[in-house]
Design an enzyme around this catalytic site. Structure first.
Site, PDB file in Angstrom:
ATOM      1  CD  GLN A 332      -2.485  -1.422   2.604  1.00  0.00           C
ATOM      2  OE1 GLN A 332      -1.937  -2.020   3.506  1.00  0.00           O
ATOM      3  NE2 GLN A 332      -3.647  -0.844   2.725  1.00  0.00           N
ATOM      4  CD1 TRP A 337       8.300  -2.364  11.535  1.00  0.00           C
ATOM      5  CD2 TRP A 337       9.944  -2.296  13.042  1.00  0.00           C
ATOM      6  NE1 TRP A 337       8.901  -3.597  11.543  1.00  0.00           N
ATOM      7  CE2 TRP A 337       9.916  -3.588  12.461  1.00  0.00           C
ATOM      8  CE3 TRP A 337      10.893  -2.017  14.005  1.00  0.00           C
ATOM      9  CZ2 TRP A 337      10.812  -4.598  12.822  1.00  0.00           C
ATOM     10  CZ3 TRP A 337      11.780  -3.023  14.370  1.00  0.00           C
ATOM     11  CH2 TRP A 337      11.740  -4.293  13.778  1.00  0.00           C
ATOM     12  CD  GLU A 479       4.881  -8.823  11.571  1.00  0.00           C
ATOM     13  OE1 GLU A 479       4.847  -9.548  10.572  1.00  0.00           O
ATOM     14  OE2 GLU A 479       4.762  -7.588  11.524  1.00  0.00           O
ATOM     15  CE  LYS A 594       7.399 -12.229   9.133  1.00  0.00           C
ATOM     16  NZ  LYS A 594       6.621 -10.999   9.087  1.00  0.00           N
ATOM     17  CD  GLN A 595      10.668  -9.254  11.899  1.00  0.00           C
ATOM     18  OE1 GLN A 595       9.580  -9.459  11.407  1.00  0.00           O
ATOM     19  NE2 GLN A 595      11.338  -8.139  11.686  1.00  0.00           N
TER      20      GLN A 595
END
Lengths: 780, 780
Positions: A332, A337, A479, A594-595
């Protein structure tokens, strides 16, 4: 030099892709993007159409066409050319494509391609080039050449293609397509608010007389159409310009576009190119990083710097950097962040005036953040998870589906992932530390920081039995684990934010008491609130390293989760495309993340954690990290550099800088197109080099360097702007040199591993690592 | 009279099922259960085996056989008889079953069945009956009769079948099967802790000499086997007894079992029956409710009372009422909040000594609740969601699977559904209000209430910006919405609990200061904690009725959820067996709720809500309620009675009391067996009659009646024990009469719609509704 199977670069600046490969079309179109922060034009060929993911994405054109997704418009393509030979269009489907090459000259920010096309009877070469002017950001400038390799009865369509690729609905349903004077114009209007968007195309120079060409229009296309005979060896060349404007840019975009095209004609192609070149030269003069001894690293790093630059709306202070920049409509066109934590540091230290604009953008979105906070029952400013240029939270509550059930998934990024607000405070402070721009704090920063502190205070809960504030039900950067309490990352940055709010409060009290008074009155800041912040700053729970293991728990209860690895977990997938996270993914009840999350914290606030804590946490979390965000490897690389894990730091650097270059990611998830340039990773590339390998950190008014350059690198050099002073740093395996620009006005307090190496304006200093010896070389 | 297609009752006590129907086997076995709170023996035939869901479930035999589920043991079946004719077993598969009937005499708590069996050559009738002795709770007593309708060469196996139906693993893997004297014994040992469980069977009286029978044993069966010739018209009859004991009951269960069987023989069948009868007579003398004018309501209500009685371990104060009682192993034989909120009130007002034991049970589990609290980071007592007689939380984190993906679902009943702890406080207070049993409060109640208050205080968070305590991340009774904040139900009962803690503190301070001192020392209760409770009692957020709509929001944000109906929602199902709730079910993001929640609150604490609030919330929530808990209709019925919604109250009453009787529920969910008697609904039946239709409420030391009897009922009469006084209430459409037992020691303060109708010991009072006239009829 070959970088990968089809990628080459000889000089470290020009990136060349060879061979025509339709499977590469999404990634290649993104990688070879030209842009200027106002618009991005994908690296497609002139004869390509919407099916080939042609796009010219324009900033500040947010539109919601399907009632669900607001995204930027892809505007009509003014660079469209279709050549036909004997009535057959010169496209891959109708002949053989030979010697296909695309090139992106990152230095000049120019895209070019060349190819030979032949069928049983005819043969020709097409060469074209284009740039999105960095000096005249509304202009796209192109050249097109057909070289007849056999006699050719050529028919040409040169014009604007308004048949558009769009992810979520038709954003420009109403279009007027016409010729005005000798310009071709598409005047379109956005679906939601009827904002005019115009594309105005005109020819610049032509090798042949095209006056005999006639106008051809359809509902979605307008071209000059005509025929020309070229003898073998003959070339047809023309250059063009197109102006792109929306009603959000100027009051009368059509008038402005026409005027721009007319004026461009006077300047001619070369004039436009010179101005563009000069702008880029200025940018690169500070932005570039040179690496000697590692060609891939050099090219890939520049590729990331280039994309970070062209994604960034340097022309405005009310626009975000999109997570995919202007490379497509995915995500979008909104800022996450990533903008503050990944994209921004590069600008803070190379073009602080651009960084300032990005922060002012957040100031302009302060009311939106206030509204969001109120809507969710909080006070202060809760910044959107995805931020465009409207007051909306762009991040929808449902944006992908469970591949096993087809049911939509409710992710709580928009209401639980609160860390974006403290991340903005972190960025404001980082900007202030590097620039000493007190006026910014006075005018913008203080209000944002206060409102974020206010938000965090209103979000926190006080636990009476533990006599501490807690932050409940959030997501950290990882996440895969939503709905968690006391996220180490979130809590540390919340404490950071509130402390900075108090620090800024004291600063303003001391230096600008009247401005402070006006501000506190404006935002109704009471002394009770400030006392609350003081209490929260002292009593917010910050997960401490365990005394034995030195580990920081990512969130309450993390260590009680099943301990497994991403590899083992992937065996549990019933479908390779399953989402691993909330609410039902395979990682949710495990320690697989996830990260970077705790490692991200350590990366950003290293001064809070002793080396043993940094090491223990890196060692623990890295093997449990799935690295399913392009933002993850870079953070690990920086921390690995600091820990002396040179091999890992380098590998993670390469992983990060090649994620787009080598097209490692996926282009679609659960049916949603998520291709495009990972601009966060692009920003991170600079950080890995400067914060990681060069080991730069800022402490108060000093810069410290603690280099950990890969062993095979001979040289790493870059420039820094610090407190308005420009210095050039050059690292070798044995020495560091620092050259202060002669226009500098003060000494730069540079420290090498803690010992000072102050450089006076115009001076160069060299220190060798082995001896610690320091020498002043004198005026440069 | 016919109740449904196959169910009949002539006298309102005897329930008769006609026709042999294998599809009814699960429900019928549960409905025709005999039991005594120690054990439950399913209503199956003597020739049935494990495939027919034969079970004798014994309390206090918790065992974890599969490493996952702890549940009660199904013990070897000592009532097994298999008759064979000409070598063909007399079972449904081998002949025609005619005139099949099962009967449950609820008054005498006796099961019987009769049937005719015939094949091409032979014909016979089998009649049998059994009871689980209420006076000698370790004894199962049975009679068996074969009536030869043709000449029969009969072979008989009479013995113990140890081939057991079990839901989760083999709980009795080690068994010794042998004869001792003339008894047949199975001595088994539980899988986990090697607890001995014995079944000792002996014949009582026989019509024929069975001495010639020989012993037949296998790994899983021991029988007396022999042949007998019966001429047409001849009957073979025998009666038997079986003693069941576990090592948790007595030190030497085998010895005790043998001894019991010997002694039973001396008492003979009739002696055993008389004692059993006498115990039941005593129970029914207070427990029964008579309805005139509605046969179905009468039978169904008694059916529920009966099952509530036999599910309840009246013999012990360390055992729970299972959610499925002793009707099968489902729900692990554990107590939920159902025990206090649904089962208990019946006992509080009819057999307070049984109610006391159930509450002492919770006291005995206080340490378990303390451990659970500590394990989850809280203080005080967090009672398990499913409570057996070990220190464990029986409720597993995963107990069913997503039917669409096969993935296990993590429900947070065990860690987020905290309302069970305040529900226990509510029950303690309800018991105390009805009994005035101050000694109970001193000895048990105070400590439980204090520890629950402590838990709630440690669970709550203080919201500084709102200056209130909040309770975050819970589930209310409505299980479709997990992870919610400020559940109206949970918050109101938390406030209730803390207020009662303070009230009890004051009470003890006044009446037993030394005991209070000892208690506060024992549990380390500090004055700071008490101040904390005081603050929380005042500052805990209690969602208030909206000023206009009068609605109470079920939890923060409930009204923002999609507003739809259970009917519409069911159209979204991809599979009819989908779970509607957390995390991904169709109801999660809607206002559709599983069961009464705000209505439950209003039902239990009506004095806090004005009639308009009660009405508005009933009207709003009922159509949004899926009623997918058997506990839901009853609560609505009670509130509907209070609101004058007579039709709805009656319909919901019928829905509730027939849930098992008419086999409305499902017997399996996501592959998990969940059949059996809904004991919570059984307890609720009494409440609908007394709290709903009779409109009984307790205020301080007074009873108030505000009747709302269904229009077609002629009479509703029941007995109540209140503060040790027994009164009989009889309601007609026009009058109420109250008769105080002559052994009463004080006047009972009975109010009718607010005007007093005090009844002195031995007196009867009658008041008519139309005139409000009151007459004293004098000594009964």
């Amino acid at each position: 030099m070959q970088l990968s199977k089809d990628l080459h670069s000889e000089d470290g600046w020009r990136l060349r892709e060879t061979g025509y490969n339709p499977e590469r079309i999404v990634a290649s179109g993104s990688n070879f993007l030209v842009g200027n922060g106002y618009m991005g034009y994908r690296g497609t060929t002139e004869e390509s159409t919407c099916k080939d993911f042609v796009a010219c994405i324009v900033s500040d054109t947010y539109d919601n066409a399907d009632g669900k997704w607001r995204e930027l418009c892809n505007v009509p393509n003014p660079l469209y050319v279709c050549a036909s030979v004997d009535g057959t269009p010169v496209v891959p489907e109708n002949g053989s494509i030979l010697n296909f090459e695309k090139e992106l000259d990152m230095k000049g920010a120019v895209f070019s391609r060349s190819m030979k096309w032949k069928n049983a009877h005819r043969e020709l070469r097409i060469q074209s080039e284009r740039f999105a002017s960095m000096s005249d950001i509304h202009l796209l400038v192109s050249k097109y050449c057909i070289h007849a390799l056999s006699d050719l009865e050529l028919s040409l369509d040169i014009g604007v293609d308004a048949n558009l690729w769009s992810l979520n609905g038709d954003h420009l349903p109403n279009k007027k397509i016409y010729q005005f004077e000798d310009m071709l114009i598409v005047e379109a209007f956005t679906s939601e608010r009827d904002i005019p968007v115009i594309v105005c195309e005109g020819l610049l120079e032509t090798s042949h007389d095209l006056d005999g060409f006639s106008l051809k229009t359809s509902e979605t296309m307008i071209t000059r159409n005509g025929s020309i005979f070229l003898s073998r060896g003959e070339r047809l060349e023309f250059s063009r310009v197109a102006a792109v404007y929306s009603g959000n840019d100027v009051e009368n975009p059509l008038e402005k576009g026409i005027c721009d095209v007319r004026s461009a004609r006077e300047r001619e192609h070369q004039g436009l190119k010179d101005a563009h070149d000069s702008s880029w030269k200025k940018i690169w003069s500070v932005a570039d990083i040179e690496i000697e001894g590692d060609h891939l690293a050099q090219v890939a790093l520049r590729f990331n710097l280039y994309h970070n630059i062209i994604a960034t709306p340097r022309h405005a202070d009310h626009l975000p950097i999109g997570a995919r920049g202007l490379s497509c409509q995915a995500y979008q066109g909104g800022a996450f962040w990533d903008q503050e934590v990944f994209n921004l540091p590069f600008f803070i230290f190379t073009e602080p005036e651009v960084a300032r604009k990005l922060l002012v953008y957040r100031y302009r979105r302060l009311d939106a953040a206030r509204k969001k906070a109120r809507r969710l029952g909080y006070e202060g400013a809760f910044y959107p998870w995805i931020s465009g240029d409207t007051d909306e939270e762009l991040c929808p509550s449902h944006f992908f589906s469970d591949v096993l059930t087809g049911r939509r998934i409710r992710n709580h990024f928009n209401d639980w992932q609160i860390h974006v607000s403290p991340d903005i405070v972190y960025a404001i402070w980082q900007y202030y530390s590097a620039t000493d721009d007190y006026r910014f704090i006075e005018k913008y920063g203080a209000e944002m920081v206060f409102e974020v502190a206010r938000f965090l205070y209103s979000h926190a809960h006080f636990k009476k039995t533990k006599q501490r504030y807690e932050i409940i039900r959030v997501l950290g950067p990882d996440e895969y684990h939503e709905n968690i309490d006391n996220s180490a990352y979130t809590n540390y940055f919340s404490a950071f934010s509130i402390r900075k709010a108090l620090e800024i409060l004291n600063m303003l009290q001391e230096h600008s008491p009247k401005k402070l008074q006006r501000l506190t009155r404006k935002i109704n800041l009471s002394s009770e609130e400030i006392s609350g912040w003081q209490e929260m700053a002292e009593m917010l729970f910050l997960p401490q390293p365990d005394l034995e293991s030195r580990l920081i728990e990512q969130f309450d209860g993390y260590f009680s989760l099943e301990d497994t690895s991403p590899e083992k977990l992937s065996e549990r997938l019933k479908d390779p495309n399953e989402y691993w996270g909330w609410p039902n993914g395979v990682a949710v009840e495990t320690q697989v993340i996830k990260q970077a999350d705790v490692v991200q914290l350590i990366c950003m606030l290293p001064e809070l954690f002793t080396p043993d804590v940094q090491k223990a946490n890196y060692d623990y979390y890295e093997p449990r990290t799935h690295h399913r965000s392009s933002l993850s490897p870079s953070v690990h690389s920086i921390v690995a550099s600091r820990l002396g894990y040179k091999k890992a730091a380098y590998e993670q650097f390469i992983d990060s800088v090649t994620v787009d270059l080598f097209d490692v990611g996926v282009h679609s998830s659960g049916g949603t197109f998520i291709g495009g340039i990972h601009t966060g990773a692009c920003g991170a590339a600079w950080q890995m080099a400067v914060f990681g390998f060069a080991g730069l950190s800022v402490r108060g008014r000093e810069i410290n360097m603690d280099p950990a350059m890969p062993d095979h690198w001979k040289k790493l050099s870059f420039k820094l702007v610090f407190h308005g002073q420009l210095i050039e740093i050059e690292l070798s395996q044995r020495s560091i040199s620092a050259v202060a620009d002669e226009r500098n006005t003060e000494r730069v307090a540079l420290f090498l591993n803690g010992s000072e190496l102050g450089v006076e304006p115009g001076m160069k200093k060299i220190a060798t690592f082995s001896t610690g010896e320091e020498s002043v070389v004198g005026k440069t």
